[in-house]
Scaffold this active site. Sequence first.
Site, PDB file in Angstrom:
ATOM      1  N   ASN A   9      34.290  41.910  46.126  1.00  0.00           N
ATOM      2  CA  ASN A   9      34.816  40.776  45.342  1.00  0.00           C
ATOM      3  C   ASN A   9      36.316  41.003  45.162  1.00  0.00           C
ATOM      4  OD1 ASN A   9      35.484  38.790  43.551  1.00  0.00           O
ATOM      5  ND2 ASN A   9      34.309  39.623  41.825  1.00  0.00           N
ATOM      6  N   TRP A  10      37.097  40.241  45.919  1.00  0.00           N
ATOM      7  CA  TRP A  10      38.562  40.440  45.857  1.00  0.00           C
ATOM      8  C   TRP A  10      39.185  39.830  44.609  1.00  0.00           C
ATOM      9  CZ3 TRP A  10      40.133  38.649  51.486  1.00  0.00           C
ATOM     10  CH2 TRP A  10      39.656  39.584  52.413  1.00  0.00           C
ATOM     11  N   LYS A  11      38.414  39.027  43.883  1.00  0.00           N
ATOM     12  CA  LYS A  11      38.957  38.324  42.707  1.00  0.00           C
ATOM     13  C   LYS A  11      40.196  37.530  43.134  1.00  0.00           C
ATOM     14  CE  LYS A  11      36.740  41.763  39.905  1.00  0.00           C
ATOM     15  NZ  LYS A  11      36.694  42.552  38.700  1.00  0.00           N
ATOM     16  N   HIS A  95      30.104  35.214  36.844  1.00  0.00           N
ATOM     17  CA  HIS A  95      30.846  36.483  36.744  1.00  0.00           C
ATOM     18  C   HIS A  95      31.469  36.589  35.347  1.00  0.00           C
ATOM     19  CE1 HIS A  95      33.829  39.610  37.368  1.00  0.00           C
ATOM     20  NE2 HIS A  95      33.103  39.984  38.418  1.00  0.00           N
ATOM     21  N   GLU A  97      34.252  37.531  34.300  1.00  0.00           N
ATOM     22  CA  GLU A  97      35.625  37.012  34.164  1.00  0.00           C
ATOM     23  C   GLU A  97      35.615  35.488  34.059  1.00  0.00           C
ATOM     24  OE1 GLU A  97      37.190  39.135  37.514  1.00  0.00           O
ATOM     25  OE2 GLU A  97      36.959  41.004  36.394  1.00  0.00           O
ATOM     26  N   GLU A 167      26.581  43.846  35.850  1.00  0.00           N
ATOM     27  CA  GLU A 167      27.946  44.371  35.740  1.00  0.00           C
ATOM     28  C   GLU A 167      28.316  44.481  34.262  1.00  0.00           C
ATOM     29  OE1 GLU A 167      30.608  43.476  39.340  1.00  0.00           O
ATOM     30  OE2 GLU A 167      30.454  41.598  38.259  1.00  0.00           O
ATOM     31  N   GLY A 173      36.621  47.325  36.279  1.00  0.00           N
ATOM     32  CA  GLY A 173      38.049  47.614  36.406  1.00  0.00           C
ATOM     33  C   GLY A 173      38.549  48.678  35.441  1.00  0.00           C
ATOM     34  N   SER A 212      33.442  49.522  38.484  1.00  0.00           N
ATOM     35  CA  SER A 212      34.105  50.783  38.861  1.00  0.00           C
ATOM     36  C   SER A 212      33.349  51.579  39.928  1.00  0.00           C
ATOM     37  CB  SER A 212      34.356  51.648  37.618  1.00  0.00           C
ATOM     38  OG  SER A 212      35.253  50.988  36.740  1.00  0.00           O
ATOM     39  N   GLY A 233      34.887  45.575  43.171  1.00  0.00           N
ATOM     40  CA  GLY A 233      36.158  44.876  42.989  1.00  0.00           C
ATOM     41  C   GLY A 233      37.315  45.698  43.528  1.00  0.00           C
TER      42      GLY A 233
END
Length: 252
Positions: A9-11, A95, A97, A167, A173, A212, A233
Amino acid sequence: MEKKLIIANWKMHYGPIKAGAWIRAFRRERLPKDLDVAVAPPFISLASVRASLGRASIPALASQDVYWEMEGKFTGEVSPPMLEELGIQYCLVGHSERRKHFGETNETARKKAIALQAVGISPVLCVGETVVERRDGNALKTVRAQVRAGIKGVKPDGKAPLHIAYEPVWAIGSGRACSPHDIREMHEAIRGILRKAYGAKASDVRVLYGGSVDEHNILEYMTTSGIDGALVGTASLDPAAFGRLCRASIVT
Ligand code: 13P
């Protein structure tokens, strides 16, 4: 048992040019045969990733989000048939975020999952507790509620089987990955809900872990029973490091 799955997941990283370069670099990486690998770029880079893949089918393409209507006056949104046109195989919904910054709820995640399955794209329902919910002993309760609400009307199997990604928000992160013991406890709770909802078909649902994950801890997760893959990520942003992560995920 189905193959394990790792999704990058590159965000909000890599526009079309950099995304294309990532794919060309990643295609030089040797990957384990019995592993499914997918990459989730931003919307704007999906077509460039598809073009850079050429005839290669690995990595598969995933989207980070979608809207639940098929067409219409929804300025700025992207529909399931548009993703299907590009050969997208998986799409994240819910997600943390998106829940935190963009008002995603269990209900919108659920509507997206149903709309995705209607066009043959596998939804990856993301769930997870905040640090406060864990500290207060509410982690299991929170995640159970997210899963129960998010899967109503969603099919476990078929052309576009449901996936769930656990998650924990505090592990994303942060460099503070969740312990395999705590993940196993959560995955068992999720499996329990899936069995109740779907019976024997519950085993068609892959339950992933994210937060992570890196090339050093991936093997521990992938060899923990009940973990069917990972959502990665930060450690997916460098193609060579992500290639090493994929190779490190399986004992050969
Ligand atoms: P990190 O791997 O950077 O913790 O991100 C996890 C994540 O949110 C993947 O969806």
